[in-house]
Design an enzyme around this catalytic site. Structure first.
Site, PDB file in Angstrom:
ATOM      1  N   ARG A 231     -14.471 -11.454  -2.116  1.00 27.84           N
ATOM      2  CA  ARG A 231     -13.497 -10.418  -1.816  1.00 27.84           C
ATOM      3  C   ARG A 231     -14.092  -9.498  -0.752  1.00 27.84           C
ATOM      4  NH1 ARG A 231     -10.258 -13.233  -3.925  1.00 27.84           N
ATOM      5  NH2 ARG A 231      -8.807 -12.724  -5.606  1.00 27.84           N
TER       6      ARG A 231
ATOM      7  N   GLU B 110      -7.013  -6.811   4.116  1.00 25.30           N
ATOM      8  CA  GLU B 110      -6.396  -7.988   4.719  1.00 25.30           C
ATOM      9  C   GLU B 110      -4.915  -8.072   4.345  1.00 25.30           C
ATOM     10  OE1 GLU B 110      -7.434 -11.527   1.611  1.00 25.30           O
ATOM     11  OE2 GLU B 110      -9.152 -10.816   2.772  1.00 25.30           O
TER      12      GLU B 110
ATOM     13  N   HIS C 261      -8.631 -15.975   4.909  1.00 26.33           N
ATOM     14  CA  HIS C 261      -8.601 -16.129   3.445  1.00 26.33           C
ATOM     15  C   HIS C 261      -8.007 -17.484   3.064  1.00 26.33           C
ATOM     16  CE1 HIS C 261      -8.457 -13.695  -0.547  1.00 26.33           C
ATOM     17  NE2 HIS C 261      -8.812 -14.966  -0.761  1.00 26.33           N
TER      18      HIS C 261
END
Length: 312
Positions: free
Chosen positions: A231, A260, A278
């Site tokens: 993360r 994000e 991601h």
């Protein structure tokens, strides 16, 4: 009224399968919270595929809520303590994504060390023919890799890097049973000071926020590289950017960021980083397996059976 509310970006097979279970779809938690009282009152399960904070306030708007079934191994968006206090179960989708996430971590490490993004551009832009060979890159085999968080995914990363002939160091809350020659470090600063590549595989959430802080980055030093597939919150991002810009850190491979999909513009100006949107678990096979496991948890709850992958 439906027992199941599906919150987030469900498409294709996942959406069809949830529709077959009678789910009603909501784009986000705001839409669910604004639904009529009868619709909210019928919801026993939320199939969750979003990164919005799922807190006690929204739980209280769902008086019959018994399960939040998260689509993903990371569940830091869900206030687990609030759920537990309200008797709400929480599940996630572990294990089925370990291989893909570990593969990406190794790929980003190799891409950064061997300067593969620049190499691709060198060919595409005709620089190979015009300017000749690129500057030399960095060897990976024989270096020292540190895994910060030797859980399921961290162990898969370590096993892969060991096969690439790296010396393995790790940090976890407790020392673990590992192959001979792996070295345990009781804190992340010690780990960073001992390795060339620092790979983060921690869980997200308040307990790990800024776990990799300026002190860890300083200990890693000007030859060090950070790889993060966990993360964005686990790193002091400003301290990392400062170090990357000043040459106090050699580089980074990052699949996750604070805030994000909005990413700090400073990253785009750096030539020593590999950036990904991601995509750790983003293969068709793995996303299908994650969706199927989420639905198994939903079905088990509705049938009064044991949950396959409970968090609480």
């Amino acid at each position: 009224m439906a027992d199941v509310a599906a919150v987030g970006g469900y498409e294709g097979e996942d959406r069809a399968a949830l529709e077959a279970m009678g789910a009603v779809f909501y784009d986000d938690l705001g839409a669910l919270g604004d639904a009529g009282e009868d619709a909210r009152g019928a919801v026993r399960v939320v199939a969750y595929k979003h990164h919005q904070p799922f807190d006690g306030e929204i739980m209280d708007r769902l008086p019959q809520l018994g399960l939040i079934a998260n689509n993903g191994v990371g569940y830091d968006a869900i206030d687990v303590d609030a759920a537990k206090a309200r008797g709400v179960r929480v599940t996630n989708t572990p294990d089925v994504l370990n291989d893909d996430v570990a593969d990406l971590a190794v790929a980003m490490l190799l891409m950064q060390a061997r300067d593969l993004c620049a190499g691709d551009a060198w060919v595409r832009q005709g620089k190979w023919a015009e300017e000749g060979a690129m500057p030399l890159a960095r060897k990976v085999a024989g270096k020292r890799a540190g895994i910060c968080g030797l859980g399921r995914i961290g162990r898969e990363i370590a096993d892969r890097l060991a096969a690439f002939k790296l010396e393995i160091h790790y940090h976890s809350r407790h020392e673990k049973e590992t192959p001979a020659g792996w070295t345990y470090h009781a804190d992340p600063v010690s780990l960073a000071g001992a390795v060339d590549f620092f790979v983060i595989a921690l869980v997200g959430g308040p307990d790990t926020e800024n776990y990799v802080d300026a002190g860890v980055i300083e200990a890693l030093g000007p030859e060090g590289v950070i790889v993060n597939i966990s993360r964005g919150t686990v790193i002091d991002e400003s301290a990392m950017l400062d170090a990357l810009e000043a040459g106090r850190l050699a580089g980074a491979g990052l699949d996750v960021f604070r805030g994000e999909p909005q990413v700090d513009a400073r990253f785009a100006r750096l030539g020593n980083v590999v950036l990904q949107p991601h995509v750790g678990s983003a293969t068709g096979e793995t996303r299908a397996a994650m969706g199927a496991l989420q639905r198994r948890n939903v079905a088990a709850f509705l049938a009064g059976e044991e949950l396959p992958t409970p968090v609480v």
